[in-house]
Design an enzyme around this catalytic site. Sequence first.
Site, PDB file in Angstrom:
ATOM      1  N   LYS A 158    -116.205  22.431  91.045  1.00  0.00           N
ATOM      2  CA  LYS A 158    -115.774  23.457  90.095  1.00  0.00           C
ATOM      3  C   LYS A 158    -116.860  24.526  89.961  1.00  0.00           C
ATOM      4  O   LYS A 158    -118.035  24.212  89.809  1.00  0.00           O
ATOM      5  CB  LYS A 158    -115.498  22.820  88.726  1.00  0.00           C
ATOM      6  CG  LYS A 158    -114.881  23.758  87.705  1.00  0.00           C
ATOM      7  CD  LYS A 158    -114.729  23.069  86.348  1.00  0.00           C
ATOM      8  CE  LYS A 158    -113.765  21.916  86.387  1.00  0.00           C
ATOM      9  NZ  LYS A 158    -113.526  21.377  85.007  1.00  0.00           N
ATOM     10  N   ARG A 292    -113.120  33.091  75.409  1.00  0.00           N
ATOM     11  CA  ARG A 292    -112.226  34.251  75.445  1.00  0.00           C
ATOM     12  C   ARG A 292    -110.864  33.826  74.917  1.00  0.00           C
ATOM     13  O   ARG A 292    -110.644  32.657  74.599  1.00  0.00           O
ATOM     14  CB  ARG A 292    -112.069  34.763  76.876  1.00  0.00           C
ATOM     15  CG  ARG A 292    -111.621  33.649  77.853  1.00  0.00           C
ATOM     16  CD  ARG A 292    -111.306  34.176  79.221  1.00  0.00           C
ATOM     17  NE  ARG A 292    -111.175  33.120  80.209  1.00  0.00           N
ATOM     18  CZ  ARG A 292    -110.087  32.396  80.408  1.00  0.00           C
ATOM     19  NH1 ARG A 292    -109.020  32.601  79.655  1.00  0.00           N
ATOM     20  NH2 ARG A 292    -110.044  31.459  81.338  1.00  0.00           N
TER      21      ARG A 292
END
Length: 673
Positions: A158, A292
Amino acid sequence: MFNRILIANRGEIACRIIRTARRLGIATVAVYSDADAGAMHVAQADEAWRLGPAPAAESYLRQDILLEIARRCGAEAIHPGYGFLSENAGFAHACAEQGLVFIGPPASAIEAMGSKSAAKALMSAAGVPVVPGYHGPNQNAGHLRQEAERCGFPLLLKAVAGGGGKGMRVVHGINEFDEALASARREAKAAFGDDAMLLERYLSKARHVEVQVFCDQFGHGIYLSERDCSVQRRHQKVLEEAPAPHLSPQTRVNMGEAAVRAALAIGYRGAGTLEFLYLADGRFFFMEMNTRLQVEHPVTELVTGLDLVEWQLRVAAGEPLPLTQEQVKIRGHAVEVRVYAEDPENDFLPAAGTLHHLHEPATGTDTSRGSLVRLDTGVRQGDEVGIFYDPLIAKLIVWAEHRELALRQLAGSLAQYRIGGVRTNLRLLQALAGSVPLKAAELHTGFIEQHGDLLFAPPGLESSRVLQLCAAFVLLTEQTWDPSPFAGHRGWRLNQPSLRQLAFEYEGEVHRLDISSEAAGYLMTLDERPHRLTAEWQQDRLQAVIDGVPLLCHLARHNDQLWLFYRGERFDVRLHSPDVEPQSTPHGGGLCAPMPGVISRIKVTLGDPVAVGQTLLILEAMKMEHSIVAPTAGRVAELYYREGSQVSEGAELLRLEPELKPKQDQEQEQETP
């Protein structure tokens, strides 16, 4: 509150921010690349400024240009949306230095949690369980390989700075590791400008459950329900719902409080999401924090009745949180699906093209059903879905008093959604919404792979019916264009039966139908079998009876391309001149581009021998890498493009020829009886 904000994003999220800002009396400034000059968000904003060429690295990721536009247009704040620069600490720092408000968390919080490895270390120190793996700073490929062997397989690679499935690979064994690492690093570098990676064990049967948090500058933080985002493909979410099914009340509280503690510990401000892997035994592990707004935020809005974008704007302007934790109320159930331009039956490869036909489902409140349908979109009919950005077309969100009704309404709304001109995942979503495992909330991150037989079932309309319905559509719409029997080539004859031949290309083959008019309709002969058909055309709907079987469908046409929509499925048919033969496929050994894109890397040269399954080149599209592999052993005979070349779908990329056996081996074969 702000007077003017700049929106440093595109698509449906830019349109979403514009709508909320307008309601609050805030002027909006949009930005666009050359590919987006005619986009919906550009038309909706109060003003719009050009950034540069289509590639994101030359437009939406250009911090210097964005800051200069903000200065020149008089913006007080920048809303980054999600993706692009939304989790870029350097951009948040630069905004502060320019006296601009970054509508998001402070740069220090992005640095603390934006790095997945740093976030895991922080959470581990706080006593929150994390998935076993390696999150350290040593990024040497050999060291990562050693850590992978220590962690065990299957393993998830990742990107530290990643999101949205970019820079992620599942590795099932050490023999796959080196190539997967190199590919994930290239993809992460292109998408985020950072190729640092972390490793963690891949828990294939876990659920993906995340918690929406919100904090203000006064040290207050709350959580707003949780969402289940387990239904994914390519590690990117397809369906999300809130609240997450079958979680105990105590688990909800434990997750929510852990999420708020983590956010407050780093001085967080604004909207954020803590993501967890949840196991059937009730344990959960921290994965990452997204600093976010999330793509799936509408499901939280519908179950809480809140506008999270408005909250973002108010908190960024210095206001306190509008509610306390005790005042947050959860009502009903909401489900969201992401409508993508992609080909689910071809490993979800992204697609590109023009939205020649776009019929969206009805939205608003249905009082008779007690449900609400919402569509967040950034496209219109005629818009282009290009190769440079994420292939998200829209988000369809449904709310109802309970989950069963929400799923039923979702299926009904999806049945109304019709898109022609680009491949989409609408058929998959329709099958997903009506599937028994989803209704039973048998959720985990491998849901789509496990239930492929249900989700990719054979078409619900046999090919002969498809062709006959298309023929009826062509005949009936020709009559509306010009009713004169002397116009066109319809086979009309004085005192003779009307005869006509139509040819259609369907599923790679050309089929011909001989058609004669009858008093009650048509006699159609296909593959030497006669069929009687009556039909009536009303706007975009065809009511037909074929051999006594009633059928109702919708059709649309662009030039010679026809799209037939039947019960949530789309059938692509091309009208041919009756004397045209089907086009031949590329000569043997040719390898074609499965989608439009850019050749980012060529891994072979002319004359190289290749083995079955060997990666020959890398094609990049929609910020994702796709390996073109050898279907057979052989030798590279032709290379038709260079690195950096842009290619269209179906373009022949290279040609392989069979490996010639040594003369000695050929002689031995000839001598063998």
